[in-house]
Design a protein around this motif. Structure first.
Motif, PDB file in Angstrom:
ATOM      1  N   ILE A  81      22.118  12.047  27.997  1.00 41.10           N
ATOM      2  CA  ILE A  81      22.103  13.247  28.453  1.00 41.10           C
ATOM      3  C   ILE A  81      20.810  13.262  29.533  1.00 41.10           C
ATOM      4  O   ILE A  81      19.799  12.686  29.006  1.00 41.10           O
ATOM      5  N   ASN A  82      21.110  13.524  30.694  1.00 40.51           N
ATOM      6  CA  ASN A  82      19.845  13.563  31.620  1.00 40.51           C
ATOM      7  C   ASN A  82      18.782  14.634  31.040  1.00 40.51           C
ATOM      8  O   ASN A  82      19.023  15.572  30.545  1.00 40.51           O
ATOM      9  N   MET A  83      17.594  14.416  31.436  1.00 40.04           N
ATOM     10  CA  MET A  83      16.516  15.087  31.089  1.00 40.04           C
ATOM     11  C   MET A  83      16.297  15.961  32.343  1.00 40.04           C
ATOM     12  O   MET A  83      16.660  15.731  33.482  1.00 40.04           O
TER      13      MET A  83
ATOM     14  N   SER B 110      18.764   9.464  28.441  1.00 37.41           N
ATOM     15  CA  SER B 110      19.173   8.281  29.326  1.00 37.41           C
ATOM     16  C   SER B 110      18.182   7.138  29.278  1.00 37.41           C
ATOM     17  O   SER B 110      18.287   5.942  29.469  1.00 37.41           O
ATOM     18  N   ALA B 111      16.951   7.763  29.528  1.00 35.35           N
ATOM     19  CA  ALA B 111      15.711   6.857  29.579  1.00 35.35           C
ATOM     20  C   ALA B 111      15.179   5.759  28.478  1.00 35.35           C
ATOM     21  O   ALA B 111      14.473   5.126  28.583  1.00 35.35           O
ATOM     22  N   SER B 112      15.626   6.246  27.313  1.00 36.42           N
ATOM     23  CA  SER B 112      15.137   5.786  26.152  1.00 36.42           C
ATOM     24  C   SER B 112      13.948   6.345  25.736  1.00 36.42           C
ATOM     25  O   SER B 112      13.005   5.200  25.144  1.00 36.42           O
ATOM     26  N   TRP B 113      13.349   7.353  26.186  1.00 33.48           N
ATOM     27  CA  TRP B 113      11.789   7.621  26.099  1.00 33.48           C
ATOM     28  C   TRP B 113      11.434   9.003  25.440  1.00 33.48           C
ATOM     29  O   TRP B 113      10.309   9.091  25.473  1.00 33.48           O
TER      30      TRP B 113
ATOM     31  N   ALA C 135      23.643   5.552  34.444  1.00 33.38           N
ATOM     32  CA  ALA C 135      23.369   5.836  33.255  1.00 33.38           C
ATOM     33  C   ALA C 135      23.973   4.907  32.068  1.00 33.38           C
ATOM     34  O   ALA C 135      23.551   4.638  31.032  1.00 33.38           O
ATOM     35  N   SER C 136      25.101   4.562  32.511  1.00 34.60           N
ATOM     36  CA  SER C 136      25.963   3.375  31.697  1.00 34.60           C
ATOM     37  C   SER C 136      25.799   2.261  31.987  1.00 34.60           C
ATOM     38  O   SER C 136      26.349   1.176  31.521  1.00 34.60           O
TER      39      SER C 136
END
Length: 550
Positions: free
Chosen positions: A183-185, A157-160, A29-30
């Protein structure tokens, strides 16, 4: 009724919650360049658009589902390593003339503009042009320092996430310093316990502003406008008292448009009523924009109203073309709407948050529980997926790339020329190369057990370690080709492909699956902007095509 926010959508026709969120983020993620993780079946079913590669049955053959249907073909075979023929080619590539990463980095630095060379240094300091990779955003060191940060923004985290996009857009447009926590979805991983204490439902976005936590996107946006004022040197994105009635009416209109879109996209269109309902709502928005002279919704300047519309109008334009064949951008009957898109695309705050059609059309079905395709969308589905150009002359992810993807999706002219796009792709790839190689090798490895909800996501997948050296060499050839601008299977591409073929058919097959796995998971804007993503996808196809050629 339509106060819908954060990770999930509600189908207005059913008024029920669905817990199918957006597509997953990748392996780090980073990291500077991270991809969604998935089972290797996706690499097999979504094949490279080059001759001789197996083609899956069309997802449109399903009467009531979405493009993910073909991804499950052969998923059981991925429980065990799929090739059985991968070999370690570290020595073979070491003896080749494929450039090293050090050589590629040197060539990239020599080709970059001064601002491109400053990108990584500015990123670490929170400075420079906006990027999805920023963890800290200070804009200009002469104005802000870390002690000025009053906002922590928790986004996907995915920017979606469309609701995260609205808040992100507003932070950037107002020029508010902030920190980012990714943050994870739910569909691709667990959320940290610290976030569960902050947000018991686990939904995003969340923001802490001056120590107070806000848990809904609209609440966050209004609080930002209230707390960071023009008197303090921040841009205002509110509306004047005289504009209040218009603004509220426009926001109600946005919810009506959203409802009509959901009904058409996710439900059956018996007698064409769902399309007619959507067109009626969109026509109303078109008239309002035309009445205001085009451009922005209120007062000729960007306001909260524009940000409320932006994330969903962007997704409507992508999804309705892909699934229904309904065109909102380009040569359509919506000139005022297109003028609004053009005006938004002049804003750096919108540019950094904007996604591409491919990303949207693969991340929406997991959120919505499925999208219903219609025959009119088939040629656009193929073009957006990289399978076939609208004019039928080849694959839409094959070089040379057609402007505007052959009339499917407007190019992002603000990103510069093709050479700038290739440099961006090389920078993102080379900066995080070790993690990317290992991620791509999942395409030849094993699926995670148990799986997760999003079909393109599999955080428990195991890479085929033996294929790593060959994938590394192939990616170096991709970078060399992009920096050289040849666009043909010569030089490093031809040599890398020859080395891979020398490992035997089973090994070559494993490398192809790994490169295709990577190609299909380049996310916009998470990993790079659309022009760079198009170049990377096409150059990966270039190497794949050379490996499998007769």
């Amino acid at each position: 009724m339509f106060r819908i926010h954060r990770e999930t959508f509600v189908r207005p026709s059913r008024l029920r919650r669905t817990s199918v969120p957006i597509l997953a983020v990748g392996f780090l993620a980073s990291a500077a360049f991270s991809f969604s993780a998935s089972s290797g079946s996706a690499a097999r079913s979504r094949r490279p658009s080059v001759p001789g590669t197996p083609r899956p049955s069309s997802p449109l053959s399903a009467s009531n589902f979405n493009p993910f249907s073909s991804l499950f073909d052969g998923i059981a075979s991925n429980v065990m390593p799929s090739s059985g023929g991968a070999v370690d080619q570290k020595e073979a590539f070491g003896a080749s003339s494929v450039p090293s990463w050090e050589s590629i980095s040197g060539d990239l630095t020599a080709a970059q503009t001064p601002s491109e060379r400053e990108f990584r240094g500015n990123l670490a300091k929170g400075l420079g042009s906006p990027s999805p990779l920023h963890d800290l955003r200070l804009y200009d060191a002469s104005r802000f320092s870390e002690s000025d940060v009053r906002v922590t923004f928790y986004r996907d985290s995915a920017s979606w996430c469309p609701y995260c996009q609205k808040v992100w857009l507003m932070l950037e447009e107002k020029g508010i310093p902030y920190r980012v926590e990714r943050i994870n979805m739910r569909c691709y991983g667990d959320k940290p316990r610290s976030f569960a204490r902050l947000q018991p439902s686990g939904a995003i976005p969340v923001a802490t502003i001056d120590g107070v936590t806000y848990r809904q996107s609209n609440d966050i946006m209004y609080k930002l406008e209230e707390s960071f004022t023009e008197a303090d040197g921040y841009r205002s994105v509110g509306w004047d008292v005289s504009e209040t009635d218009d603004a509220r009416r426009l926001l109600r209109m946005e919810r009506g448009l959203f409802s009509a879109w959901m009904n058409w996209l996710t439900g059956g269109d018996y007698g064409g009523m769902a399309q007619k309902s959507f067109v009626k709502a969109l026509d109303e928005v078109e008239r309002e924009l035309a009445r205001n002279g085009g451009g922005f919704f209120v007062g000729g300047r960007p306001t909260i109203v524009d940000f409320m519309y932006a994330s969903f109008l962007e997704r409507m334009a992508a999804s309705l073309l892909y699934f229904k064949g309904f065109k909102m951008r380009g040569g359509t009957s919506y000139p005022a709407l297109n003028a609004w898109f053009d005006a938004m695309e002049t804003l750096p705050s919108y540019q950094v948050t904007k996604s591409d059609y491919y990303t949207h059309c693969w991340d929406l079905p997991p959120q919505l529980g499925g999208c219903v395709p219609e025959k009119g969308g088939a040629p656009f589905t193929a073009a957006i997926n990289g399978e076939r150009r609208l004019d039928g002359t080849g694959g839409s992810w094959d070089l040379p790339l057609q402007p505007h993807n052959g009339g499917v999706e407007p190019d992002w002219d603000w990103c510069g020329d093709d050479a700038a796009a290739r440099r961006e792709a090389v920078e993102r790839l080379s900066a995080n190369r070790a993690a990317i190689v290992r991620f791509a090798a999942r395409g030849a490895g094993k699926a995670g057990i148990p799986g997760v909800m999003a079909p393109l996501s599999d955080p428990g997948a195991k890479p085929d370690e033996l294929v790593g050296s060959a994938v590394d060499g192939a990616l170096r050839a991709v970078c060399a080709a992009m920096l050289g601008g040849e666009g043909t299977a010569t030089g490093a591409v031809a040599e890398a492909a020859a080395v891979v073929r020398g490992g035997g058919k089973g090994h070559a097959d494993a490398v192809v699956r790994s490169l295709a796995y990577l190609r299909d998971r380049v996310g916009v804007p998470r990993d790079m902007r659309l022009p760079a993503a198009r170049q990377l996808r096409a150059h990966l196809n270039l190497v794949i095509g050379e490996i499998i050629r007769d």
